[in-house]
Design a protein around this motif. Structure first.
Motif, short mmCIF file in Angstrom:
data_model
loop_
_atom_site.label_atom_id
_atom_site.label_comp_id
_atom_site.label_asym_id
_atom_site.label_seq_id
_atom_site.Cartn_x
_atom_site.Cartn_y
_atom_site.Cartn_z
N MET A 197 -4.22 23.46 17.41
CA MET A 197 -4.19 22.33 18.35
C MET A 197 -5.36 22.38 19.32
SD MET A 197 -0.14 22.12 19.24
CE MET A 197 1.06 22.41 17.92
N GLN A 198 -5.74 23.59 19.75
CA GLN A 198 -6.88 23.73 20.64
C GLN A 198 -8.20 23.44 19.93
OE1 GLN A 198 -6.60 27.67 22.34
NE2 GLN A 198 -5.05 27.04 23.85
N ARG A 199 -8.26 23.77 18.63
CA ARG A 199 -9.51 23.59 17.89
C ARG A 199 -9.65 22.19 17.30
NH1 ARG A 199 -13.55 22.45 16.18
NH2 ARG A 199 -15.03 23.58 14.85
N PHE A 200 -8.60 21.69 16.66
CA PHE A 200 -8.68 20.42 15.94
C PHE A 200 -7.98 19.27 16.64
CE2 PHE A 200 -8.59 23.77 12.58
CZ PHE A 200 -9.92 23.68 12.20
N GLY A 201 -7.12 19.56 17.59
CA GLY A 201 -6.40 18.53 18.30
C GLY A 201 -4.92 18.53 17.98
N VAL A 202 -4.13 18.07 18.93
CA VAL A 202 -2.68 18.03 18.75
C VAL A 202 -2.29 17.01 17.69
CG1 VAL A 202 -0.49 17.44 19.88
CG2 VAL A 202 -2.20 18.83 21.10
N ARG A 203 -2.88 15.83 17.77
CA ARG A 203 -2.44 14.74 16.89
C ARG A 203 -2.62 15.05 15.41
NH1 ARG A 203 -4.44 9.06 18.70
NH2 ARG A 203 -6.43 10.16 18.53
N PRO A 204 -3.81 15.44 14.93
CA PRO A 204 -3.93 15.73 13.50
C PRO A 204 -3.07 16.91 13.05
CG PRO A 204 -5.94 16.33 14.66
CD PRO A 204 -5.11 15.55 15.61
#
Length: 426
Positions: free
Chosen positions: A76-83
């Motif tokens: 989540m920190q690297r790619f984002g929560v949504r994806p």
């Protein structure tokens, strides 16, 4: 998303809309996690699988649910929560739907153990911790309490309904139903869940400065293990880890997995057992939300001492509750229900106090891994003890005893330090 953000401006902070969306995500995954407990007896009858065999699949599910957490937080920190969450919901919808065609124990281990365990581990307590740390500067305990309570609400909404469907139509319609619910939540996340407050031109709730945090560089796998390496050098990490191991063993692992089957041993129907469990869910909705409010105001160590101690006493009382009327299961449901997962908000607060706001979600992911390893251990051990002894009495006593040990452990966490959010990891 922009239109909703514009509408919310001047009315309600978008952080509360994010809480509502994530609440629905956790609600749907709570329904999926609750499903094996109502499937246990029907699978035993249809396929002749032993309770220990079914418990093995549930144990794998619970272990992966926890072990996925720190890597999910890093992703989540690297790619984002949504994806990250959209991908997890897609895996869950596929895995649960496909399980309607299973006919062998290895298929249950693969689908409900590996796929569902890993998917629910992404949409779990680490998601709540990430959202709260990103979107809230104040009222974090209350927000965490609301999100944690979604698990209880999931039981409230789904368990009696699932038990009734199984009683009249079998277990296959139930797995298709939870798969459809999971798929229905997916577009809400894809459309209405922004990554950070800055994405909707807002600050974190209660903040006096802009949200300038950026995505973490590097590989999520590397970041997760690096965080573990630094956290593991602190005694407080292991106190948090093992106390949450006990929490998982005494909730998801034992009561969450075996309570409905335990009721069947005492002549209660699956619908009745599921209804009692759902009542505990209603009580926990209040108990966990109140725990979040309390953790904003009182010493989290003291709160945890009372939570673990009262839970231990209620579990020791459980074997005798079935032989009583008014003072039997209703009393157990009251005390245990209010306490079910009330431990989460104070544990998140202590984790943030010890390791700092930036590192807390990943560190908490590893602590949740301890929670689910405890759950997996209890689910398997209780199943083996029931198969060997024909009763859950010894399992109840062991679960209650370790809770009393946990009540003493938590008093040593972050001892002598004030409750602040400024403590760094280094």
């Amino acid at each position: 998303m922009k239109a909703l953000a514009n509408w919310s401006a001047g009315r309600i902070h978008y952080a509360w809309i994010v809480v509502a969306i994530v609440f629905l995500v956790l609600l749907s995954t709570a329904g999926i996690r609750a499903t094996p407990s109502v499937m246990m007896v029907p699978l035993e009858h249809e396929f002749g699988w032993s309770r220990a065999t079914i418990s093995l699949a549930i144990s794998v599910n619970l272990a992966l649910y926890g072990l996925t957490g720190p890597f999910a937080a890093a992703a989540m920190q690297r790619f984002g929560v949504r994806p990250t969450i959209v991908g997890a919901l897609a895996v869950l919808a596929f895995g649960t739907a496909l399980s309607a065609r299973m006919s062998a124990p290895w298929q249950m281990v693969l689908l409900w153990g590996v796929l569902v365990g890993g998917g629910t581990g992404v949409a779990a307590l680490t998601l709540s911790a990430t959202i709260v740390n990103r979107w809230f500067s104040t009222h974090r305990g209350l927000a965490m309490g609301l999100l944690t309570a979604s698990s209880a609400t999931g039981q409230l909404v789904f368990l009696p309904m699932m038990a009734a469907i199984i009683e009249h139509h079998g277990w296959r319609p139930v797995v298709l139903m939870v798969a459809a619910i999971c798929a229905a939540v997916l577009p809400l996340v894809a459309i209405f869940l922004p990554e950070r407050p800055a994405a909707v031109a807002q600050r974190p709730y209660g903040a006096t400065h802009d949200d300038i945090a950026a995505a973490s560089p590097g590989n999520p796998l590397t970041n997760a293990f690096r965080t573990l390496f630094h956290a593991a050098r602190k005694r407080d990490f292991w106190l948090l880890f093992f106390s949450f191991f006990i929490c998982g063993a005494s909730t998801n692992g034992y009561i969450g997995t075996h309570f409905i089957a335990m009721c069947g041993d005492h002549g209660l129907s699956e619908v009745r057992g599921a209804s009692i469990l759902a009542t505990m869910g209603i009580l926990d909705l209040f108990g966990t939300t109140m725990s979040g409010w309390l953790s904003d105001r009182f010493n989290s160590r003291v709160l945890l001492f009372w939570y673990y101690g009262l839970r231990g006493l209620s579990l020791i009382y459980l074997p005798y509750a079935f032989g009583l009327d008014f003072f039997g299961l209703p009393v157990f449901a009251l005390f245990y229900g209010l306490d079910w997962i009330a431990t989460v908000p104070p544990t998140v607060r202590l984790t943030t106090d010890v390791f700092g706001k930036a590192a807390a979600p990943v560190v908490f992911g590893w602590i949740v891994a301890g929670h689910q390893l405890g759950a997996a251990t209890a689910a398997l051990v209780a199943g083996i003890l029931r198969a060997s002894l024909g009763t859950y009495t010894l399992a109840s006593m062991l679960a209650g005893g370790v809770c009393l040990v946990g009540a003493l452990l938590v008093l040593r966490i972050n001892r002598g330090q004030p409750q602040t959010n400024s403590t760094s990891l280094a």
